[in-house]
Design an enzyme around this catalytic site. Sequence first.
Site, mmCIF file in Angstrom:
data_model
loop_
_atom_site.group_PDB
_atom_site.id
_atom_site.type_symbol
_atom_site.label_atom_id
_atom_site.label_comp_id
_atom_site.label_asym_id
_atom_site.label_seq_id
_atom_site.Cartn_x
_atom_site.Cartn_y
_atom_site.Cartn_z
ATOM 1 N N HIS A 15 22.704 23.787 23.309
ATOM 2 C CA HIS A 15 23.885 24.119 22.495
ATOM 3 C C HIS A 15 23.378 24.476 21.096
ATOM 4 C CE1 HIS A 15 27.019 21.530 24.895
ATOM 5 N NE2 HIS A 15 27.269 22.805 25.095
ATOM 6 N N CYS A 26 27.489 16.230 18.046
ATOM 7 C CA CYS A 26 28.149 16.374 19.359
ATOM 8 C C CYS A 26 29.305 15.402 19.507
ATOM 9 C CB CYS A 26 27.173 16.091 20.495
ATOM 10 S SG CYS A 26 25.699 17.085 20.508
HETATM 11 N N1 ARG Z 1 25.774 15.795 28.349
HETATM 12 C C1 ARG Z 1 26.512 16.727 27.550
HETATM 13 C C2 ARG Z 1 26.317 18.135 28.097
HETATM 14 O O1 ARG Z 1 25.253 18.423 28.578
HETATM 15 C C3 ARG Z 1 26.076 16.673 26.113
HETATM 16 C C4 ARG Z 1 26.888 17.534 25.217
HETATM 17 C C5 ARG Z 1 26.388 17.555 23.804
HETATM 18 N N2 ARG Z 1 27.265 18.253 22.961
HETATM 19 C C6 ARG Z 1 26.906 19.126 22.022
HETATM 20 N N3 ARG Z 1 27.830 19.596 21.257
HETATM 21 N N4 ARG Z 1 25.670 19.530 21.880
HETATM 22 O O2 ARG Z 1 27.214 18.959 28.074
#
Ligand code: ARG
Length: 273
Positions: free
Chosen positions: A169, A265
């Site tokens: 992300h 996150c």
């Molecule tokens: N386990 C989640 C996923 O893989 C973590 C999300 C993290 N969120 C972020 N905004 N980076 O989607």
Amino acid sequence: MTLHSQTILMCPPNHFEVAYVINPWMEGQIAKTDDDLAHRQWDDLCNAVGQYAKLALEPPQRDLPDIVFTANAGLVLGEKVIVSRFRSRERRGEEPHHRAWFEESGFEILDWPQDVPFEGAGDALFDRGQDLLWVGHGFRSDAAVPALLEKLLGRKTAALNLVDPRFYHLDTCLCPLEGGYLLYFPAAFDEKSRALIEALTPQGKRIAVEEADAMKFCCNAVDLGGHVFMNDASETLQTHLRSAGFAPIVTPLSEFMKAGGGAKCLTLKLVET
Ligand code: ARG
């Protein structure tokens, strides 16, 4: 920023765990999170952030462990919101809950094409020095997202291609800071995207971090009036941030790191103009 002019959306970790693997951080971590510690760490982040912003809470949901990562609920601009369309089946069940929360909270929900994955503020970050929206794609959000957002929101976007699966992300490897600063890990981007970052951000405002700091999710930071909350950062980086006028605040989030998430996150800014 005046005190409490921001509101942050969080979601308590009542049903948080690592139950599946959709990013490299989750590998080998299934059922390995410590519930008590996760609650303590989440409470600490909540209290820390709560000193500088109002808090809003979204209810946790059984069998949706990643719903704690509210950055992925959607992308807010003014009274409008685009609710996320998750790439992975595992997270799609969150969509109606996020939609309901935004609806009940008075946001206008914009239409989004269901065949275009877009993971909200995890992949779309407003620059804090110019009218610009940084948009990441390559792992979760689709390559069509930057152009779609530009049309829908009337904001100029800069499309950044993510190339390192550990930084899946945009908010895991780039953080716009107050005054137009940019905290980022250059190697997470392809060459063209790195050149774009350099073209759009003056050298003195770019804070490039080393891999060791990036792996601590230092870029997954929340900036509230210059107070920068993060899981961890080296002394060198903290000193650098201080000399640029910021106050780094380390708030350990080891249990959430096992799911591939840090401070940013776990939060969503609800006031974006
Ligand atoms: N386990 C989640 C996923 O893989 C973590 C999300 C993290 N969120 C972020 N905004 N980076 O989607």
